[in-house]
Design a protein around this motif. Structure first.
Motif, PDB file in Angstrom:
ATOM      1  N   ARG A   1       0.843  -1.208   0.000  1.00  0.00           N
ATOM      2  CA  ARG A   1       0.000   0.000   0.000  1.00  0.00           C
ATOM      3  C   ARG A   1       0.876   1.256   0.000  1.00  0.00           C
ATOM      4  O   ARG A   1       0.578   2.238  -0.661  1.00  0.00           O
ATOM      5  CB  ARG A   1      -0.900   0.039   1.241  1.00  0.00           C
ATOM      6  CG  ARG A   1      -1.878  -1.098   1.340  1.00  0.00           C
ATOM      7  CD  ARG A   1      -2.793  -0.914   2.516  1.00  0.00           C
ATOM      8  NE  ARG A   1      -2.096  -0.427   3.704  1.00  0.00           N
ATOM      9  CZ  ARG A   1      -2.709   0.071   4.766  1.00  0.00           C
ATOM     10  NH1 ARG A   1      -4.011   0.155   4.795  1.00  0.00           N
ATOM     11  NH2 ARG A   1      -2.028   0.482   5.806  1.00  0.00           N
TER      12      ARG A   1
ATOM     13  N   ILE B   1       2.460   1.753  -3.479  1.00  0.00           N
ATOM     14  CA  ILE B   1       1.471   2.109  -4.502  1.00  0.00           C
ATOM     15  C   ILE B   1       0.976   3.541  -4.286  1.00  0.00           C
ATOM     16  O   ILE B   1       0.706   4.259  -5.240  1.00  0.00           O
ATOM     17  CB  ILE B   1       0.311   1.089  -4.519  1.00  0.00           C
ATOM     18  CG1 ILE B   1       0.836  -0.220  -5.091  1.00  0.00           C
ATOM     19  CG2 ILE B   1      -0.866   1.579  -5.356  1.00  0.00           C
ATOM     20  CD1 ILE B   1      -0.075  -1.385  -4.933  1.00  0.00           C
ATOM     21  N   ALA B   2       0.894   3.950  -3.024  1.00  0.00           N
ATOM     22  CA  ALA B   2       0.478   5.333  -2.745  1.00  0.00           C
ATOM     23  C   ALA B   2       1.585   6.332  -3.089  1.00  0.00           C
ATOM     24  O   ALA B   2       1.331   7.521  -3.216  1.00  0.00           O
ATOM     25  CB  ALA B   2       0.072   5.467  -1.285  1.00  0.00           C
TER      26      ALA B   2
ATOM     27  N   ARG C   1       3.007   0.208 -10.555  1.00  0.00           N
ATOM     28  CA  ARG C   1       2.869  -1.218 -10.232  1.00  0.00           C
ATOM     29  C   ARG C   1       3.831  -2.047 -11.077  1.00  0.00           C
ATOM     30  O   ARG C   1       4.334  -3.074 -10.633  1.00  0.00           O
ATOM     31  CB  ARG C   1       1.420  -1.655 -10.446  1.00  0.00           C
ATOM     32  CG  ARG C   1       0.484  -0.942  -9.486  1.00  0.00           C
ATOM     33  CD  ARG C   1      -0.902  -1.521  -9.465  1.00  0.00           C
ATOM     34  NE  ARG C   1      -1.765  -0.698  -8.629  1.00  0.00           N
ATOM     35  CZ  ARG C   1      -2.791  -1.137  -7.921  1.00  0.00           C
ATOM     36  NH1 ARG C   1      -3.087  -2.408  -7.956  1.00  0.00           N
ATOM     37  NH2 ARG C   1      -3.520  -0.320  -7.187  1.00  0.00           N
TER      38      ARG C   1
ATOM     39  N   ARG D   1      -5.130  -5.635  -8.935  1.00  0.00           N
ATOM     40  CA  ARG D   1      -5.235  -5.815  -7.472  1.00  0.00           C
ATOM     41  C   ARG D   1      -5.697  -4.546  -6.771  1.00  0.00           C
ATOM     42  O   ARG D   1      -5.379  -3.445  -7.163  1.00  0.00           O
ATOM     43  CB  ARG D   1      -3.872  -6.192  -6.873  1.00  0.00           C
ATOM     44  CG  ARG D   1      -3.510  -7.653  -6.859  1.00  0.00           C
ATOM     45  CD  ARG D   1      -3.973  -8.438  -5.654  1.00  0.00           C
ATOM     46  NE  ARG D   1      -3.382  -8.065  -4.392  1.00  0.00           N
ATOM     47  CZ  ARG D   1      -2.153  -8.374  -4.002  1.00  0.00           C
ATOM     48  NH1 ARG D   1      -1.332  -9.018  -4.808  1.00  0.00           N
ATOM     49  NH2 ARG D   1      -1.731  -8.031  -2.814  1.00  0.00           N
ATOM     50  N   GLU D   2      -6.444  -4.745  -5.692  1.00  0.00           N
ATOM     51  CA  GLU D   2      -6.868  -3.621  -4.855  1.00  0.00           C
ATOM     52  C   GLU D   2      -6.337  -3.831  -3.457  1.00  0.00           C
ATOM     53  O   GLU D   2      -6.176  -4.971  -3.018  1.00  0.00           O
ATOM     54  CB  GLU D   2      -8.387  -3.530  -4.854  1.00  0.00           C
ATOM     55  CG  GLU D   2      -8.966  -3.218  -6.226  1.00  0.00           C
ATOM     56  CD  GLU D   2     -10.405  -2.762  -6.170  1.00  0.00           C
ATOM     57  OE1 GLU D   2     -11.176  -3.355  -5.394  1.00  0.00           O
ATOM     58  OE2 GLU D   2     -10.751  -1.807  -6.883  1.00  0.00           O
ATOM     59  N   PHE D   3      -6.069  -2.742  -2.776  1.00  0.00           N
ATOM     60  CA  PHE D   3      -5.462  -2.851  -1.447  1.00  0.00           C
ATOM     61  C   PHE D   3      -6.279  -2.147  -0.375  1.00  0.00           C
ATOM     62  O   PHE D   3      -6.858  -1.149  -0.637  1.00  0.00           O
ATOM     63  CB  PHE D   3      -4.050  -2.259  -1.475  1.00  0.00           C
ATOM     64  CG  PHE D   3      -3.130  -3.059  -2.342  1.00  0.00           C
ATOM     65  CD1 PHE D   3      -2.407  -4.109  -1.815  1.00  0.00           C
ATOM     66  CD2 PHE D   3      -3.025  -2.794  -3.691  1.00  0.00           C
ATOM     67  CE1 PHE D   3      -1.572  -4.867  -2.618  1.00  0.00           C
ATOM     68  CE2 PHE D   3      -2.198  -3.537  -4.502  1.00  0.00           C
ATOM     69  CZ  PHE D   3      -1.469  -4.573  -3.963  1.00  0.00           C
TER      70      PHE D   3
ATOM     71  N   SER E   1      -5.302   5.736  -5.152  1.00  0.00           N
ATOM     72  CA  SER E   1      -5.243   4.684  -6.192  1.00  0.00           C
ATOM     73  C   SER E   1      -4.984   3.297  -5.631  1.00  0.00           C
ATOM     74  O   SER E   1      -4.492   2.417  -6.343  1.00  0.00           O
ATOM     75  CB  SER E   1      -4.161   4.976  -7.242  1.00  0.00           C
ATOM     76  OG  SER E   1      -4.272   6.255  -7.716  1.00  0.00           O
ATOM     77  N   LEU E   2      -5.290   3.092  -4.371  1.00  0.00           N
ATOM     78  CA  LEU E   2      -5.164   1.746  -3.808  1.00  0.00           C
ATOM     79  C   LEU E   2      -6.371   0.904  -4.206  1.00  0.00           C
ATOM     80  O   LEU E   2      -6.331  -0.322  -4.202  1.00  0.00           O
ATOM     81  CB  LEU E   2      -5.058   1.814  -2.282  1.00  0.00           C
ATOM     82  CG  LEU E   2      -3.794   2.494  -1.741  1.00  0.00           C
ATOM     83  CD1 LEU E   2      -3.898   2.715  -0.246  1.00  0.00           C
ATOM     84  CD2 LEU E   2      -2.561   1.672  -2.060  1.00  0.00           C
ATOM     85  N   LEU E   3      -7.456   1.590  -4.523  1.00  0.00           N
ATOM     86  CA  LEU E   3      -8.658   0.923  -5.037  1.00  0.00           C
ATOM     87  C   LEU E   3      -8.991   1.535  -6.395  1.00  0.00           C
ATOM     88  O   LEU E   3      -8.618   2.670  -6.669  1.00  0.00           O
ATOM     89  CB  LEU E   3      -9.837   1.144  -4.085  1.00  0.00           C
ATOM     90  CG  LEU E   3      -9.751   0.571  -2.677  1.00  0.00           C
ATOM     91  CD1 LEU E   3     -10.963   1.014  -1.863  1.00  0.00           C
ATOM     92  CD2 LEU E   3      -9.675  -0.939  -2.705  1.00  0.00           C
ATOM     93  N   ARG E   4      -9.705   0.759  -7.204  1.00  0.00           N
ATOM     94  CA  ARG E   4     -10.137   1.281  -8.502  1.00  0.00           C
ATOM     95  C   ARG E   4     -11.596   1.701  -8.422  1.00  0.00           C
ATOM     96  O   ARG E   4     -12.431   0.946  -7.928  1.00  0.00           O
ATOM     97  CB  ARG E   4      -9.941   0.222  -9.592  1.00  0.00           C
ATOM     98  CG  ARG E   4      -8.461   0.085  -9.989  1.00  0.00           C
ATOM     99  CD  ARG E   4      -8.225  -0.994 -11.011  1.00  0.00           C
ATOM    100  NE  ARG E   4      -8.584  -2.292 -10.475  1.00  0.00           N
ATOM    101  CZ  ARG E   4      -9.495  -3.088 -11.000  1.00  0.00           C
ATOM    102  NH1 ARG E   4     -10.144  -2.742 -12.069  1.00  0.00           N
ATOM    103  NH2 ARG E   4      -9.740  -4.259 -10.454  1.00  0.00           N
TER     104      ARG E   4
END
Lengths: 223, 297
Positions: free
Chosen positions: A65, A68-69, A74, A221-223, B51-54
Motif C-alpha cells: 500500500r 502504490i500510494a 505497479r 489488485r486492490e489494497f 489509487s489503492l482501489l479502482r
C-alpha cells in the motif's frame, strides 16, 4: 526499482537466505561431490528463503500500500521482485566464483571440481526462471498469504524438473527400446553448446511472459 | 481559489457496501476533516484517492489533473499517512528513507533530517522502536520532505494519547500556515476535526451527509432539546434525527428560524434549549435518530 531491490536485500537481516548464500557453497564444497546438485540445491533453498522472507515482511507491514500510494508504478514493483531474483542469483554465483579458486588452492581433493562454469550459470538461470515464473504471477494476483502454497509447488517443480530431467535421461538411456533410444539419440546429438544457448533464451522467454502476466494481475489488485 | 482536490460523483461498489456518488472539493491552504462512523466509507474514499482501489465511476481531480491519467505526476506532490503504520519495523530510519527518497524528484534530505531532529527521531533508530506517535511523525516528516502540496491522512490521531494527539494537531495547523498546502484527514474523533478542520465532510453509509465549512456547520446545525410532549408530527418536520428518551427528546435542525418561530415561547421560557450542534451530536442524531416520517420506536 533499484531501491526496492535494495529494500528486499535489507530485509534479509532477519532471515536465513544470506547465510545460505554465504555458507552453503562452502558446505557443498566440503561435501567433496563433483555433482552440481550440491551447488544448485542450496541455491534454490536460499533463493526460496530470500523471496519468501521479503514478501512475508511486505505482507506483515502492508507496505505494498505504501509503495502504490507513492509515485511508484505497479510495473516497477513487479519488476523489482524479478530483479531481486536476479540479484540473489548473481550474488550467489559471485560468492561461488570467489570461493571456487580458493578451494582448489587449499583443498587438493577439489582440484577436479568446477564449482562455477557457463553450464552451471545456465542451469542456475533456468531453475530460477522456472521457479519465479510460476510463483510470481500467483503472488501478484492473490498476495503473499494465498500464494504460499504456490511457492512450495514452484520450488518443488523447478528443483524436481531440474533433477528429474537429468535422472530421466540417465534412466531412459538404460531402457532397450529402439524408438526411445532413437529419440534420445536425437536430443543427445544436439551439441552441448547449443543447449547452453537454447536454455537461456527459453528461460528469458518464460521470464518475459511471467513479468507480463504478473504486471497484468498486479494492475487489477486492490489494497 | 485553486482546487487541490475535487471529487465528482465517485462510486465504488462492493457486495455489501457502496460508496455512492461522492462529490467534494478541497481548496488550497485548507484542512478538511472526514468524519463518520466506522464502516461509513472514509478509508475507502482515501484509498480511492491514493489509487489503492479502482473506482467504478466518477472523477477524482488532484491539482487540477485527472488522478488516473496523471497518477505518477500527482503522487510526486502527494503525502500520506495511512491508518496503520506501513513502515518496516526491522529497518532503520535512514534505511527506510534511502528506499523511499529515490522515487521523489523533489526529495530534500536536509528538510527530512531537520524534521527528524525536531521530532526527536534518530536516523539510526529502528522503526520498530518508534512509538505509534513517533511513527506518525516519521510519516509526516516523509510527507513534508518531498514538498507535498496535499497530505492525506487516514485516522492520524487514532490510538495516540491526548498529549501527542494535541501535538500532532498543532503540527498540522502549522503545516497549513505555510500557505500552499492542504490536508485531508479522516477521524472518528470529532473533537480533533472540530479543533483544526476548516471544512468538514460527514460520510454515513457510503454517502455524503454534508461537506461544508466549519463556520457554516456551526451556524446551520443546531441541537434542540425539550420535553417529549412538545414533539408532534407537525413540529418534528423541522428536525433531522430525533432521539427520544422517556420524557425528553433531542434533535438536530437546520431550520433554526422555523424552530424559533414555532417553539419561541418554550425557548424563551427555558423549557426548551437550542444551541449550535457539535459534530458528535450531528453524527449521533443523523445515525441513531429518527426522521419525522418514520414510525416511532
Amino acid at each position: 526499482m533499484i531501491s526496492l531491490v535494495y529494500k528486499d536485500f535489507l530485509l534479509q537481516r532477519g532471515g536465513k537466505s544470506l547465510i545460505y548464500m554465504a555458507i552453503m557453497p562452502i558446505i557443498s564444497a566440503f561435501a567433496l561431490s563433483t555433482t552440481i546438485f550440491n551447488v544448485i540445491m542450496p541455491y534454490i533453498a536460499g533463493s526460496y528463503l530470500y523471496i519468501v522472507y521479503a514478501n512475508a515482511l511486505d505482507d506483515k507491514y502492508q507496505t505494498e500500500r505504501l509503495f502504490i500510494a507513492m509515485p511508484v508504478s505497479r510495473r516497477t514493483i513487479v519488476g523489482s521482485k524479478y530483479m531481486s531474483m536476479g540479484f540473489y542469483m548473481v550474488a550467489f554465483l559471485t560468492i561461488i566464483g570467489i570461493l571456487s579458486p580458493l578451494f582448489r588452492l587449499f583443498i587438493p581433493s577439489l582440484l577436479n571440481m568446477q564449482l562455477l562454469s557457463w553450464q552451471i550459470i545456465v542451469q542456475f538461470f533456468a531453475v530460477s526462471s522456472l521457479y519465479y515464473s510460476i510463483y510470481f504471477p500467483l503472488y501478484f494476483k492473490v498476495g503473499y498469504q494465498k500464494s504460499r502454497w504456490a511457492n512450495y509447488i514452484a520450488l518443488i517443480a523447478s528443483a524436481g524438473l531440474f533433477i528429474g530431467i537429468l535422472q530421466l535421461v540417465s534412466e531412459l538411456s538404460g531402457i532397450e527400446m529402439e524408438s526411445l533410444q532413437e529419440a534420445l539419440a536425437f536430443y543427445l546429438r544436439v551439441p552441448a553448446g547449443l543447449w547452453d544457448i537454447i536454455i537461456p533464451i527459453a528461460s528469458v522467454g518464460i521470464i518475459v511472459l511471467s513479468i507480463k502476466l504478473s504486471t497484468y494481475y498486479y494492475k487489477q489488485r486492490e489494497f | 481559489m485553486d482546487s487541490i482536490l475535487e471529487i465528482n460523483d465517485l462510486t465504488k461498489r462492493y457486495d455489501t457496501f457502496t460508496l455512492d456518488g461522492i462529490s467534494m472539493r478541497l481548496d488550497e491552504g485548507f484542512i478538511m476533516g472526514l468524519v463518520g462512523p466506522n464502516g461509513a466509507g472514509k478509508t475507502t474514499l482515501i484509498k480511492l484517492i491514493l489509487s489503492l482501489l479502482r473506482k467504478d465511476s466518477g472523477k477524482i481531480s488532484i491539482f487540477g489533473m485527472d488522478a488516473t491519467d496523471k497518477e505518477d505526476h500527482i503522487k510526486q506532490q502527494l503525502g500520506f499517512v495511512l491508518d496503520e503504520s506501513s513502515w518496516y519495523d526491522d529497518l532503520r530510519v535512514r534505511e527506510m528513507a534511502a528506499v523511499i527518497s529515490p522515487f521523489y524528484v523533489d526529495w530534500n534530505s536536509t528538510i527530512f533530517n531537520d524534521y527528524l531532529n525536531r521530532f526527536g527521531i534518530f536516523t539510526d533508530q529502528r522503526i520498530g522502536t518508534l512509538s505509534k506517535g513517533m511513527k506518525m511523525k516519521f510519516s509526516l516528516a516523509v510527507a513534508l520532505s518531498h514538498n507535498a502540496r496535499l497530505i492525506i491522512m487516514d485516522e492520524p490521531t487514532s490510538g495516540l494519547d491526548p498529549i501527542i494527539r494535541d501535538e500532532v494537531l498543532d503540527m498540522l495547523q502549522e503545516i497549513i500556515r505555510e500557505g500552499d498546502r492542504s490536508i485531508l484527514f479522516s477521524s472518528h474523533i470529532s473533537s480533533d476535526v472540530d479543533k483544526i478542520a476548516d471544512y468538514i465532510t460527514f460520510i454515513n453509509d457510503g454517502k455524503i451527509v454534508f461537506s461544508e465549512s466549519r463556520e457554516f456547520i456551526k451556524d446551520t446545525y443546531h441541537i434542540i432539546k425539550g420535553p417529549l410532549e412538545y414533539l408532534d408530527r407537525d413540529t418534528s418536520r423541522f428536525f433531522v434525527g430525533i432521539r427520544k428518551k422517556q420524557h425528553t427528546f433531542s434533535a438536530i435542525t437546520t431550520r433554526s428560524n422555523m424552530v424559533l418561530k414555532d417553539f419561541g415561547r418554550y425557548l424563551n421560557s427555558g423549557k426548551m434549549i437550542m444551541e449550535p450542534a457539535s459534530i458528535d451530536e450531528i453524527m449521533l442524531h443523523t445515525i441513531k435518530g429518527e426522521n419525522y416520517d418514520q414510525p416511532s420506536v
